[in-house]
Design a protein around this motif. Structure first.
Motif, mmCIF file in Angstrom:
data_model
loop_
_atom_site.group_PDB
_atom_site.id
_atom_site.type_symbol
_atom_site.label_atom_id
_atom_site.label_comp_id
_atom_site.label_asym_id
_atom_site.label_seq_id
_atom_site.Cartn_x
_atom_site.Cartn_y
_atom_site.Cartn_z
ATOM 1 N N GLU A 1 0.777 -1.114 0.019
ATOM 2 C CA GLU A 1 -0.065 -0.018 0.044
ATOM 3 C C GLU A 1 0.879 1.290 0.058
ATOM 4 O OE1 GLU A 1 -2.543 -0.693 3.032
ATOM 5 O OE2 GLU A 1 -4.292 -1.549 2.159
ATOM 6 N N LYS A 2 2.064 1.150 0.603
ATOM 7 C CA LYS A 2 3.160 2.530 0.536
ATOM 8 C C LYS A 2 3.458 2.697 -0.901
ATOM 9 C CE LYS A 2 5.575 1.174 4.819
ATOM 10 N NZ LYS A 2 6.711 0.766 5.354
ATOM 11 N N LEU A 3 3.355 1.850 -1.776
ATOM 12 C CA LEU A 3 3.496 1.852 -3.310
ATOM 13 C C LEU A 3 2.216 2.097 -4.106
ATOM 14 C CD1 LEU A 3 6.270 -0.623 -3.593
ATOM 15 C CD2 LEU A 3 6.706 1.774 -3.902
ATOM 16 N N ASN A 4 1.097 2.458 -3.530
ATOM 17 C CA ASN A 4 -0.068 2.835 -3.991
ATOM 18 C C ASN A 4 -0.628 1.657 -4.639
ATOM 19 O OD1 ASN A 4 0.034 5.538 -3.538
ATOM 20 N ND2 ASN A 4 1.406 5.603 -5.231
ATOM 21 N N TYR A 5 -0.532 0.331 -4.066
ATOM 22 C CA TYR A 5 -1.254 -0.856 -4.465
ATOM 23 C C TYR A 5 -2.384 -0.848 -3.527
ATOM 24 C CZ TYR A 5 2.344 -2.814 -7.402
ATOM 25 O OH TYR A 5 3.316 -2.804 -8.379
ATOM 26 N N ASN A 6 -3.353 -1.256 -4.158
ATOM 27 C CA ASN A 6 -4.562 -1.630 -3.233
ATOM 28 C C ASN A 6 -5.417 -2.962 -3.215
ATOM 29 O OD1 ASN A 6 -5.218 1.052 -2.795
ATOM 30 N ND2 ASN A 6 -5.605 1.326 -4.850
ATOM 31 N N ILE A 7 -6.113 -3.578 -2.462
ATOM 32 C CA ILE A 7 -6.705 -4.820 -2.377
ATOM 33 C C ILE A 7 -7.353 -5.041 -3.689
ATOM 34 C CG2 ILE A 7 -8.232 -6.595 -1.491
ATOM 35 C CD1 ILE A 7 -7.170 -5.525 1.212
ATOM 36 N N ASP A 8 -7.394 -6.130 -4.668
ATOM 37 C CA ASP A 8 -8.000 -6.304 -6.088
ATOM 38 C C ASP A 8 -9.384 -6.919 -5.509
ATOM 39 O OD1 ASP A 8 -9.292 -6.149 -8.490
ATOM 40 O OD2 ASP A 8 -7.463 -7.477 -9.085
ATOM 41 N N HIS A 9 -10.493 -6.224 -5.077
ATOM 42 C CA HIS A 9 -11.654 -6.724 -4.780
ATOM 43 C C HIS A 9 -12.396 -7.405 -6.201
ATOM 44 C CE1 HIS A 9 -11.835 -5.798 -0.651
ATOM 45 N NE2 HIS A 9 -11.414 -4.735 -1.079
ATOM 46 N N THR A 10 -12.053 -6.996 -7.306
ATOM 47 C CA THR A 10 -12.548 -7.442 -8.643
ATOM 48 C C THR A 10 -11.771 -8.773 -9.187
ATOM 49 O OG1 THR A 10 -11.055 -6.132 -9.904
ATOM 50 C CG2 THR A 10 -13.219 -5.076 -9.300
ATOM 51 N N ASN A 11 -10.873 -9.141 -8.475
ATOM 52 C CA ASN A 11 -10.112 -10.535 -8.783
ATOM 53 C C ASN A 11 -11.262 -11.475 -8.632
ATOM 54 O OD1 ASN A 11 -8.526 -12.758 -9.028
ATOM 55 N ND2 ASN A 11 -6.727 -11.453 -8.390
ATOM 56 N N ASN A 12 -11.304 -12.304 -9.842
ATOM 57 C CA ASN A 12 -12.605 -13.511 -9.618
ATOM 58 C C ASN A 12 -11.660 -14.594 -9.088
ATOM 59 O OD1 ASN A 12 -10.627 -14.133 -11.739
ATOM 60 N ND2 ASN A 12 -12.323 -14.468 -13.309
ATOM 61 N N TYR B 1 -10.315 -14.251 -6.011
ATOM 62 C CA TYR B 1 -9.921 -13.676 -4.812
ATOM 63 C C TYR B 1 -9.924 -14.796 -3.860
ATOM 64 C CZ TYR B 1 -10.365 -10.848 -0.768
ATOM 65 O OH TYR B 1 -9.983 -10.009 0.343
ATOM 66 N N PHE B 2 -9.158 -14.809 -3.001
ATOM 67 C CA PHE B 2 -8.642 -16.062 -1.820
ATOM 68 C C PHE B 2 -9.468 -15.595 -0.470
ATOM 69 C CE2 PHE B 2 -5.977 -17.907 -4.631
ATOM 70 C CZ PHE B 2 -5.173 -16.837 -5.453
ATOM 71 N N HIS B 3 -10.427 -16.286 -0.357
ATOM 72 C CA HIS B 3 -11.493 -16.269 0.642
ATOM 73 C C HIS B 3 -10.704 -16.573 2.069
ATOM 74 C CE1 HIS B 3 -14.683 -14.677 -1.708
ATOM 75 N NE2 HIS B 3 -14.668 -15.532 -2.488
ATOM 76 N N ASP B 4 -9.653 -17.348 1.874
ATOM 77 C CA ASP B 4 -9.082 -17.848 3.141
ATOM 78 C C ASP B 4 -8.264 -16.505 3.982
ATOM 79 O OD1 ASP B 4 -6.842 -17.651 1.488
ATOM 80 O OD2 ASP B 4 -6.403 -19.831 1.846
ATOM 81 N N ASP B 5 -7.963 -15.823 3.013
ATOM 82 C CA ASP B 5 -7.207 -14.551 3.621
ATOM 83 C C ASP B 5 -5.746 -14.919 3.984
ATOM 84 O OD1 ASP B 5 -7.870 -11.921 3.759
ATOM 85 O OD2 ASP B 5 -8.309 -11.917 6.113
ATOM 86 N N LEU B 6 -5.241 -15.922 3.304
ATOM 87 C CA LEU B 6 -3.495 -16.132 3.343
ATOM 88 C C LEU B 6 -3.116 -15.442 2.240
ATOM 89 C CD1 LEU B 6 -4.034 -19.770 4.372
ATOM 90 C CD2 LEU B 6 -3.141 -17.856 5.913
ATOM 91 N N THR B 7 -3.601 -15.297 1.051
ATOM 92 C CA THR B 7 -3.071 -14.387 0.126
ATOM 93 C C THR B 7 -4.087 -13.482 -0.339
ATOM 94 O OG1 THR B 7 -2.364 -16.647 -0.618
ATOM 95 C CG2 THR B 7 -2.306 -14.835 -2.204
ATOM 96 N N VAL B 8 -3.613 -12.206 -0.498
ATOM 97 C CA VAL B 8 -4.583 -11.204 -1.006
ATOM 98 C C VAL B 8 -4.143 -10.583 -2.340
ATOM 99 C CG1 VAL B 8 -5.080 -8.721 -0.354
ATOM 100 C CG2 VAL B 8 -4.741 -10.458 1.642
ATOM 101 N N PRO B 9 -5.069 -10.449 -3.261
ATOM 102 C CA PRO B 9 -4.767 -10.000 -4.697
ATOM 103 C C PRO B 9 -4.605 -8.480 -4.624
ATOM 104 C CG PRO B 9 -6.974 -10.842 -4.754
ATOM 105 C CD PRO B 9 -6.393 -11.301 -3.148
ATOM 106 N N MET B 10 -3.620 -7.811 -5.192
ATOM 107 C CA MET B 10 -3.544 -6.550 -5.124
ATOM 108 C C MET B 10 -3.352 -5.903 -6.496
ATOM 109 S SD MET B 10 -1.342 -5.959 -1.580
ATOM 110 C CE MET B 10 -2.339 -4.494 -1.358
ATOM 111 N N ILE B 11 -3.752 -4.718 -6.609
ATOM 112 C CA ILE B 11 -3.625 -4.156 -8.088
ATOM 113 C C ILE B 11 -2.955 -2.554 -7.933
ATOM 114 C CG2 ILE B 11 -5.992 -3.404 -8.418
ATOM 115 C CD1 ILE B 11 -5.816 -4.261 -10.961
ATOM 116 N N LYS B 12 -2.491 -2.161 -8.945
ATOM 117 C CA LYS B 12 -2.073 -0.816 -9.107
ATOM 118 C C LYS B 12 -2.614 -0.280 -10.399
ATOM 119 C CE LYS B 12 1.850 2.432 -8.527
ATOM 120 N NZ LYS B 12 3.381 2.448 -7.900
ATOM 121 N N TYR B 13 -3.214 0.613 -10.483
ATOM 122 C CA TYR B 13 -3.530 1.253 -11.819
ATOM 123 C C TYR B 13 -2.992 2.594 -12.114
ATOM 124 C CZ TYR B 13 -8.013 -1.354 -11.057
ATOM 125 O OH TYR B 13 -8.990 -2.382 -10.573
ATOM 126 N N PHE B 14 -2.871 2.516 -13.560
ATOM 127 C CA PHE B 14 -2.415 3.883 -14.215
ATOM 128 C C PHE B 14 -3.374 4.472 -14.964
ATOM 129 C CE2 PHE B 14 1.283 1.032 -13.191
ATOM 130 C CZ PHE B 14 2.202 1.959 -12.705
#
Length: 115
Positions: free
Chosen positions: A89-100, A102-115
């Motif tokens: 998040e310090k590098l402007n990445y956000n959790i990618d809630h649109t990732n189909n 998405y890992f519901h166990d919370d052990l892996t969190v998909p992230m995205i940074k848009y331009f």
């Protein structure tokens, strides 16, 4: 002396005094996004900001070579404390809630940074 050296077209190593202390890899997905993985900084060099510098230089390198909409990554969430999520998040990445995938166990969190 710190140097960022691209190799194999889409990867980068970080050298300090001619010794490799870090690396990062990635590849193009869907011709719109670049997927980053394999970030590692040697254990004795952690805590000095080298990881942030490596990611920043790597992003700039990839952006200079391709026209993409952003970067994606899967962030490990050890002990569900979100330590690495906060790091990205310090590098402007956000959790990618649109990732189909998405890992519901919370052990892996998909992230995205848009331009």
């Amino acid at each position: 002396m710190i140097r960022f050296i691209p190799y194999n077209n889409l990867n980068m190593i970080l050298k300090k005094n001619n010794q490799i202390i870090g690396k990062i890899k990635g590849n193009l997905i869907n011709n719109n996004y670049f997927y980053m993985y394999g970030l590692i900084i040697s254990e004795k060099e952690r805590g000095y900001g080298y990881g942030l510098e490596l990611i920043h230089n790597y992003e700039n390198y990839i952006l200079s070579k391709s026209n993409i909409n952003g970067f994606k990554l899967n962030c490990p969430n050890f002990n569900k404390k979100y330590k690495l999520v906060n790091y990205y998040e310090k590098l402007n990445y956000n959790i990618d809630h649109t990732n189909n995938m998405y890992f519901h166990d919370d052990l892996t969190v998909p992230m995205i940074k848009y331009f």
